[in-house]
Structure formats: structure tokens, C-alpha cells
Design an enzyme around this catalytic site. Structure first.
Site, PDB file in Angstrom:
ATOM      1  N   HIS A  86       0.808  -1.224   0.000  1.00  0.00           N
ATOM      2  CA  HIS A  86       0.000   0.000   0.000  1.00  0.00           C
ATOM      3  C   HIS A  86       0.837   1.268   0.000  1.00  0.00           C
ATOM      4  O   HIS A  86       0.435   2.285  -0.528  1.00  0.00           O
ATOM      5  CB  HIS A  86      -1.011  -0.031   1.131  1.00  0.00           C
ATOM      6  CG  HIS A  86      -2.103  -0.969   0.805  1.00  0.00           C
ATOM      7  ND1 HIS A  86      -2.130  -2.249   1.264  1.00  0.00           N
ATOM      8  CD2 HIS A  86      -3.136  -0.843  -0.052  1.00  0.00           C
ATOM      9  CE1 HIS A  86      -3.156  -2.868   0.739  1.00  0.00           C
ATOM     10  NE2 HIS A  86      -3.786  -2.048  -0.062  1.00  0.00           N
ATOM     11  N   ARG A 124     -10.487   4.416  -1.330  1.00  0.00           N
ATOM     12  CA  ARG A 124      -9.999   3.561  -0.236  1.00  0.00           C
ATOM     13  C   ARG A 124     -10.300   4.271   1.085  1.00  0.00           C
ATOM     14  O   ARG A 124      -9.463   5.009   1.608  1.00  0.00           O
ATOM     15  CB  ARG A 124      -8.504   3.304  -0.382  1.00  0.00           C
ATOM     16  CG  ARG A 124      -8.116   2.318  -1.476  1.00  0.00           C
ATOM     17  CD  ARG A 124      -6.630   1.959  -1.378  1.00  0.00           C
ATOM     18  NE  ARG A 124      -6.287   0.842  -2.233  1.00  0.00           N
ATOM     19  CZ  ARG A 124      -5.812   0.959  -3.484  1.00  0.00           C
ATOM     20  NH1 ARG A 124      -5.666   2.142  -4.017  1.00  0.00           N
ATOM     21  NH2 ARG A 124      -5.505  -0.116  -4.185  1.00  0.00           N
ATOM     22  N   ARG A 145     -15.627   2.449  -1.436  1.00  0.00           N
ATOM     23  CA  ARG A 145     -15.451   1.090  -0.913  1.00  0.00           C
ATOM     24  C   ARG A 145     -15.526   1.110   0.607  1.00  0.00           C
ATOM     25  O   ARG A 145     -14.942   1.981   1.255  1.00  0.00           O
ATOM     26  CB  ARG A 145     -14.097   0.528  -1.355  1.00  0.00           C
ATOM     27  CG  ARG A 145     -13.899  -0.901  -0.868  1.00  0.00           C
ATOM     28  CD  ARG A 145     -12.625  -1.508  -1.402  1.00  0.00           C
ATOM     29  NE  ARG A 145     -11.451  -0.955  -0.751  1.00  0.00           N
ATOM     30  CZ  ARG A 145     -10.207  -1.317  -1.061  1.00  0.00           C
ATOM     31  NH1 ARG A 145      -9.985  -2.189  -2.026  1.00  0.00           N
ATOM     32  NH2 ARG A 145      -9.188  -0.794  -0.434  1.00  0.00           N
ATOM     33  N   GLU A 195     -11.548 -10.108  -5.542  1.00  0.00           N
ATOM     34  CA  GLU A 195     -10.117 -10.127  -5.225  1.00  0.00           C
ATOM     35  C   GLU A 195      -9.707 -11.402  -4.498  1.00  0.00           C
ATOM     36  O   GLU A 195      -8.569 -11.562  -4.079  1.00  0.00           O
ATOM     37  CB  GLU A 195      -9.713  -8.876  -4.431  1.00  0.00           C
ATOM     38  CG  GLU A 195     -10.607  -8.550  -3.268  1.00  0.00           C
ATOM     39  CD  GLU A 195     -10.338  -7.185  -2.634  1.00  0.00           C
ATOM     40  OE1 GLU A 195      -9.297  -6.568  -2.899  1.00  0.00           O
ATOM     41  OE2 GLU A 195     -11.192  -6.751  -1.839  1.00  0.00           O
ATOM     42  N   ASN A 198      -4.601  -6.652  -7.171  1.00  0.00           N
ATOM     43  CA  ASN A 198      -3.518  -6.679  -6.173  1.00  0.00           C
ATOM     44  C   ASN A 198      -3.687  -7.882  -5.260  1.00  0.00           C
ATOM     45  O   ASN A 198      -2.749  -8.623  -4.994  1.00  0.00           O
ATOM     46  CB  ASN A 198      -3.518  -5.409  -5.324  1.00  0.00           C
ATOM     47  CG  ASN A 198      -3.430  -4.158  -6.171  1.00  0.00           C
ATOM     48  OD1 ASN A 198      -2.988  -4.232  -7.304  1.00  0.00           O
ATOM     49  ND2 ASN A 198      -3.874  -3.044  -5.640  1.00  0.00           N
ATOM     50  N   ASP A 199      -4.908  -8.053  -4.780  1.00  0.00           N
ATOM     51  CA  ASP A 199      -5.158  -9.204  -3.913  1.00  0.00           C
ATOM     52  C   ASP A 199      -5.443 -10.458  -4.711  1.00  0.00           C
ATOM     53  O   ASP A 199      -5.045 -11.548  -4.317  1.00  0.00           O
ATOM     54  CB  ASP A 199      -6.333  -8.899  -2.970  1.00  0.00           C
ATOM     55  CG  ASP A 199      -5.876  -8.066  -1.792  1.00  0.00           C
ATOM     56  OD1 ASP A 199      -4.853  -8.423  -1.184  1.00  0.00           O
ATOM     57  OD2 ASP A 199      -6.521  -7.049  -1.497  1.00  0.00           O
ATOM     58  N   ARG A 259       1.803 -10.027  -1.603  1.00  0.00           N
ATOM     59  CA  ARG A 259       1.966  -8.864  -2.474  1.00  0.00           C
ATOM     60  C   ARG A 259       2.989  -7.868  -1.959  1.00  0.00           C
ATOM     61  O   ARG A 259       3.504  -7.055  -2.717  1.00  0.00           O
ATOM     62  CB  ARG A 259       0.606  -8.151  -2.671  1.00  0.00           C
ATOM     63  CG  ARG A 259       0.042  -7.605  -1.393  1.00  0.00           C
ATOM     64  CD  ARG A 259      -1.407  -7.167  -1.548  1.00  0.00           C
ATOM     65  NE  ARG A 259      -1.564  -5.767  -1.900  1.00  0.00           N
ATOM     66  CZ  ARG A 259      -2.731  -5.146  -1.934  1.00  0.00           C
ATOM     67  NH1 ARG A 259      -3.853  -5.805  -1.660  1.00  0.00           N
ATOM     68  NH2 ARG A 259      -2.813  -3.882  -2.254  1.00  0.00           N
ATOM     69  N   CYS A 279      -9.747  -2.189 -10.590  1.00  0.00           N
ATOM     70  CA  CYS A 279      -9.119  -1.090  -9.856  1.00  0.00           C
ATOM     71  C   CYS A 279      -7.796  -1.491  -9.216  1.00  0.00           C
ATOM     72  O   CYS A 279      -7.196  -0.726  -8.482  1.00  0.00           O
ATOM     73  CB  CYS A 279     -10.071  -0.521  -8.810  1.00  0.00           C
ATOM     74  SG  CYS A 279     -10.621  -1.749  -7.620  1.00  0.00           S
TER      75      CYS A 279
HETATM   76  C1  PEP Z   1      -6.875  -4.809  -4.967  1.00  0.00           C
HETATM   77  O1  PEP Z   1      -6.747  -5.713  -4.149  1.00  0.00           O
HETATM   78  O2  PEP Z   1      -6.547  -4.917  -6.164  1.00  0.00           O
HETATM   79  C2  PEP Z   1      -7.401  -3.500  -4.547  1.00  0.00           C
HETATM   80  C3  PEP Z   1      -7.679  -2.555  -5.403  1.00  0.00           C
HETATM   81  O3  PEP Z   1      -7.563  -3.322  -3.219  1.00  0.00           O
HETATM   82  P1  PEP Z   1      -6.369  -2.907  -2.238  1.00  0.00           P
HETATM   83  O4  PEP Z   1      -5.132  -2.666  -3.056  1.00  0.00           O
HETATM   84  O5  PEP Z   1      -6.821  -1.698  -1.520  1.00  0.00           O
HETATM   85  O6  PEP Z   1      -6.252  -4.107  -1.371  1.00  0.00           O
HETATM   86 MG    MG Z   2      -7.584  -5.501  -2.208  1.00  0.00          MG
END
Ligand code: PEP
Ligand code: MG
Length: 581
Positions: free
Chosen positions: A191, A298, A334, A431, A454-455, A465, A502
Site C-alpha cells: 500500500h 480507499r 469502498r 479479489e 492486487n489481492d 503482495r 481497480c
Molecule cells: C486490490 O486488491 O486490487 C485492490 C484494489 O484493493 P487494495 O489494493 O486496496 O487491497
Molecule cells: Mg484488495
């Protein structure tokens, strides 16, 4: 004496180039030195601020802990809060600062350690155990005192070098006009890296030896495109990079010329390019770069800004501002995705936080927290451009439970005669692999989905990650990843369910032709990347992208897919763009 030039390689986490002196930022160690001070009043003020900040943090922790681990265990935190209010302790700390003229963190360390020593020497096992809690609170106060110190210290333009960075540090430091971030650890989609991209500040993460090899005030060049940091560069190299910086700003100006044109391919396929919003400072940038909406807010970042759980009115004010700034375009808010590697103000020492209490799981376990947010979102929805999205969903029952709470909130607002959008769009993040498999079933109960790569990549490939040790295994072009994305898009398409993406994959210029070729019609990325995406899309044919995607789906490993996409990029995209990467 001329210092040696060293080139360090890491992961290119946020694009851009800067040249600035290094500032080594450390918050891990709470060691304190016996420093004399000049300004007593300032030191006393700092004590009050640090105590206040520590209290706020403890309140956050207590609120969350109470629901989950029960009143009894949460009482540990209450005991810690009492220390922060102990008038005798505070008075003696202040008196010693006045008399001894020593740094407040030194006095805090010394004074609270006296109590800890007595507790540890006790015959009562209970007292012995409690000594750790008091140690914790001592460290918290010292940390907050230091935060105050480094915040005032890094007033000029520096490149921050540190072992690891939390998203909140990234934001806090950015307020001191930071020119770049360099870390020993961390991955591309940690993050902190995401926040750096949102802030448009170059970042190179996962260098391992950065904090050993770089010293305070060393001159650094950070190249966030190639993941390179040059320590003590020669004059020649500095000049070379200064030229690159000039070219970049000229290129940015070029890109901004097309910012208000649609993201449409040469053969007429239009793609929506929305923006992710991580911190409120980004709002004007999002509007300025002509995003087609906000594809992800977020909201957990609000914790960082408010330091406590913002109440319903504070939240609705924030959401309202966002929805009005982007109106009539939509904004997808979200629900708090707390836990995992995100801000979780409770240190529950989960063995596997990424597989633990995060996202929707935590929200459903904390209905009061969840309801406060839902009511705030509903209140901000009166202009009918607010959509609400649930994170970390893995089963239909979670959506059903969440929707039940949303209905309860609607009923309450109706009774209170508060206007809101009764047809508010409710969607989910895809995700977790289980949710991807069930896309078609989710299509029956939600209004939209957004793919959180990402997840999704992390859970699909079982690769953390944020862990640079396994960063080469974190492969966005793994065949299983692209086939899963295809599955989601196809299944959603069959039921006309709107799909967006996203996750950071959507922001990767090399991934863009593939994603559009797979049928994605909407992407949400950091606002800084929108003009470049637009430029790329406006130079391509949709028919070619479909062909490219079909070919990639037949390939068996990530190298082949990666090579194919790079080859396509090199052949089709103008030299000007290629030179950036
Ligand atoms: C993701 O997991 O791709 C996402 C957009 O959420 P975050 O990065 O906030 O976990
Ligand atoms: Mg995520």
C-alpha cells in the site's frame, strides 16, 4: 573527498525521476539518547501532543478490540489508556523536563522504566505480565514524540530512505514535500507503493541494502521508471538526469493536451478511465486529469487522516465532498478494507494477517462500525452518483448479510426523513479466487463488480503482495491470472453486469492492451496515469487488441506472455512513450 558512486537496483514502484539528498527515516527503534534541550516550553507542548496522539491511537485500538476479543481482553488497552491519564506520572515527567532540561523522550523512557522495573520485580505474576503493556505504552509515547521530531526535521526536499514504509508514513512524509521513497523491503502492490503512485512521488522499493549503503545527505538520483537509485552520482550523471527530468515535464505537458479527449481506440472502441482515490489531496488532481469518475475510494485512509474512527457526520461530509466534486460522474466508495497489510489499529498478532481478519469479515463482526459508514455513504448518495462497494468478498452469504445491514440503514434514514438514493448501486470487489469462480452467481445479487488484481494475484498464486523476496513470483501475466480475468469478464458479460478493474494491473501500460483486448471497458487507476493510458489507447486498434488477448490466452507461461506484450508495445506504441519505460 569525492564519494563513491553506487547504483542500487530495486523494484520500480512509482514512476518519475528526482534528484535530492537522502534522509534516513527510522521509526523501528525506540532508542533514546540523553540529549539536552533549549526550548522547555516546546518540549512540554510536545509531551502533551504525544500523549494526546497516543490516547487517540489507543481509543482506536480499544474500539475495535472490544467487539472482537471481548471486554475482558480489551481491558488491557484500557489499562494502557489509564497510564496516559495518570496525573502523577505526567506531572513528574514535566517537572523533570523543566529541572533537568533533557529531551522529553529521554525523560519518558527513564520515568516509565522505573515503574516497569518495580512491576517486573513483583512476586505477582499478574503484575509481571502487565509490565509488558506498560512497556508498550512507553514505546508508543516515545514513537509519537519522535514522529513530531522527524516531521519538523524533514522540512526541505529530500528522498526518504527507510527499511519499510507504512501507507500512513508515506502520506505523512509527503506533506514535507518529499521527492522520493527508497525502501529495503516491500513489493509493487504494497500500500505504501500505491500511495506513492497516487501522490505522484517516485518510489523504488525492495533494495535490501538501501539503509546500509545510503547515509544522511548523500545525493541521490531516484529513477522510479527503472527501479534504480544512484548514490553520490557523478556530475555528468546528474546533468544527464536533469535533462531527462526536463524532457519528462515537456512530455507531461504534451500528454495534458489530450486530457479532455475521450479514451477511444482508432477504430472507435471507448474505454472509461476512472481514478482511484487514496487520500483527499488527490481530488483536485482527479478532476484536473479528467477522470471518467472515481472507481475506488480507499476509505480506510480516513483512519490515517482522522487518527480515530471518524463519526457518521465526519464521514458523510468527506463522501459528500467527493461525490459533489466529481458529479455527475460516478464515485465508487469502498467500505473500510481494514486488516491485512492495511491500517488495523489493533495489534492482534494474527499469524497470517493477509488470510485473517480483514475487509468484509471485520465489518460484519463490527456492525456498529459498518452501519456508521453505510449511513454516511447513503447520506452522501442523494445526488445519485454514489456507488457502494464491499471488499474481500468470498461468498454470497457475506453479500446477503451486508445487504441486510444496508437495508436496515435505509429504513432508518427513511424514518428520519433524511434524503438518500434508495436505488444505490451495491457491488463487490473480486479479489479472492472463490469470488472469481462464483462471478456468475454474484451477478444475480450485486449491481457491479471491480477486479482487485492486487489481492487476486496474491491469493491466486499464493504470493504475498508486499514481500520483495517473492516479488518475481508475483506475476500479473501468469496464465492463471489472465485466464481468471477472462473468466470474470465473460461471466459478468453474460449477465450484463458492469465490470471494472481497480488493482494496479490496470495502471500498467504494458497490461493495458491485453486488458482491453480481454473485454474490459472500464479501468480505475491513479489519476497521474490517466493521460498516458489515454494516449496509448488512442494510438491502437481494438481489433488488434482482441487478437493480442486471444494469443496470450493460449500461452502457457508468464515469460511468453510478458515477451509478447512487450513486443506489441515496442512495435505499436510511439517512441516517445517507449523511452519512458
Ligand atoms: C486490490 O486488491 O486490487 C485492490 C484494489 O484493493 P487494495 O489494493 O486496496 O487491497
Ligand atoms: Mg484488495
Amino acid at each position: 573527498m569525492e564519494k563513491n558512486q553506487i547504483i542500487l537496483k530495486g523494484i520500480a514502484a512509482a514512476p518519475g525521476i528526482s534528484i535530492a539528498p537522502a534522509y534516513l527515516f527510522s521509526k523501528e527503534s525506540e532508542s533514546v539518547s540523553a540529549e539536552k534541550i533549549e526550548d522547555i516550553e516546546e518540549a512540554l507542548g510536545n509531551i502533551d501532543t504525544a500523549l494526546e496522539l497516543s490516547k487517540k491511537e489507543m481509543r482506536k485500538i480499544f474500539n475495535l478490540a472490544v467487539d472482537k476479543i471481548g471486554e475482558k481482553r480489551a481491558a488491557i488497552f484500557e489499562a494502557q489508556m489509564m497510564v496516559l491519564d495518570d496525573p502523577i506520572l505526567i506531572a513528574s515527567i514535566k517537572e523533570r523536563i523543566r529541572n533537568e532540561r533533557m529531551a522529553p523522550e529521554y525523560i519518558v523512557e527513564d520515568e516509565i522504566s522505573k515503574y516497569i522495573k518495580i512491576m517486573k520485580a513483583s512476586n505477582e505474576p499478574y503484575m509481571k505480565e502487565r509490565s509488558h503493556d506498560i512497556e508498550d505504552i512507553k514505546n508508543r509515547i516515545i514513537r509519537n514524540l519522535k514522529k513530531k521530531k522527524w516531521k519538523s526535521k524533514i522540512s526541505n526536499d529530500v528522498i526518504v530512505v527507510t527499511t519499510n514504509l507504512s501507507p500512513s508514513d508515506t502520506v505523512l512524509l509527503s506533506r514535507s514535500n518529499v521527492k522520493g521513497y527508497v525502501t529495503d523491503f516491500g513489493g509493487l502492490t504494497s500500500h505504501a507503493a500505491i500511495v506513492a503512485r497516487s501522490l505522484n512521488i517516485p518510489a523504488v522499493v525492495g533494495i535490501h541494502e538501501a539503509t546500509n549503503l545510503i547515509h544522511d545527505d548523500d545525493l541521490l538520483i531516484i529513477d522510479g521508471f527503472h527501479g534504480e537509485v544512484i548514490v553520490n552520482p557523478s556530475d555528468e550523471l546528474v546533468n544527464e538526469y536533469k535533462e531527462k527530468i526536463d524532457k519528462l515535464s515537456q512530455y507531461d505537458e504534451e500528454l495534458l493536451k489530450i486530457k479532455s479527449l475521450p479514451a477511444v481506440t482508432l477504430d472507435g472502441k471507448e474505454i472509461k478511465l476512472m481514478a482511484n482515490l487514496d487520500i483527499s489531496e488527490e481530488m483536485s488532481f482527479i478532476v484536473h486529469n479528467c477522470a471518467d469518475g472515481i472507481g475506488l475510494v480507499r476509505t480506510e485512509q480516513l483512519f490515517e487522516e482522522y487518527e480515530v474512527f471518524p463519526d457518521e457526520n465526519q464521514q458523510s461530509e468527506v463522501y459528500n465532498k467527493i461525490s459533489e466534486s466529481i458529479y455527475p460522474k460516478p464515485v465508487i466508495i469502498r467500505a473500510f478494507d481494514i486488516g491485512g497489510d492495511k491500517v488495523l489499529p489493533v495489534d492482534l498478532h494474527e499469524p497470517n494477517p493477509m488470510l485473517g481478519w480483514r475487509g468484509i469479515r471485520l465489518l460484519l463482526d463490527n456492525p456498529n462500525l459498518f452501519k456508521t459508514q453505510i449511513r454516511a455513504v447513503l447520506k452522501a448518495s442523494k445526488h445519485r452518483n454514489v456507488w457502494f462497494m464491499l471488499p474481500m468478498i468470498n461468498s454470497l452469504s457475506e453479500v446477503i448479510a451486508a445487504k441486510k445491514i444496508i437495508e436496515e440503514c435505509k429504513k432508518e434514514l427513511l424514518e428520519e426523513h433524511i434524503p438518500f438514493d434508495s436505488d444505490i448501486m451495491v457491488g463487490i470487489m473480486i479479489e479472492v479466487p472463490s469470488a472469481a469462480v462464483l462471478t456468475s452467481d454474484f451477478a444475480d445479487i450485486v449491481d457491479f463488480i471491480s477486479i482487485g488484481t492486487n489481492d487476486l494475484i496474491q491469493y491466486l498464486l499464493a504470493v504475498d503482495r508486499g514481500n520483495e523476496i517473492v516479488s518475481t513470483q508475483y506475476q500479473e501475466f501468469h496464465p492463471a491470472v489472465i485466464r481468471t480475468i477472462r473468466h470474470i469478464i465473460n461471466e459478468a458479460g453474460k449477465k450484463s453486469l458492469p465490470v471494472s478493474m481497480c488493482g494496479e494491473m490496470a495502471a500498467d501500460p504494458f497490461a493495458l492492451p491485453l486488458l482491453v483486448g480481454l473485454g474490459l471497458e472500464s479501468l480505475s487507476i491513479s489519476a497521474a496515469g490517466i493521460p498516458l493510458h489515454k494516449k496509448i489507447l488512442r494510438s491502437l486498434n481494438y481489433s488488434e487488441l482482441k487478437q493480442l488477448a486471444a494469443e496470450c490466452l493460449n500461452l502457457k507461461n508468464e515469460d511468453e506472455i510478458n515477451n509478447k506484450l512487450h513486443k506489441f508495445f515496442n512495435e505499436k506504441i510511439s517512441d516517445q512513450i517507449k523511452n519512458l519505460y
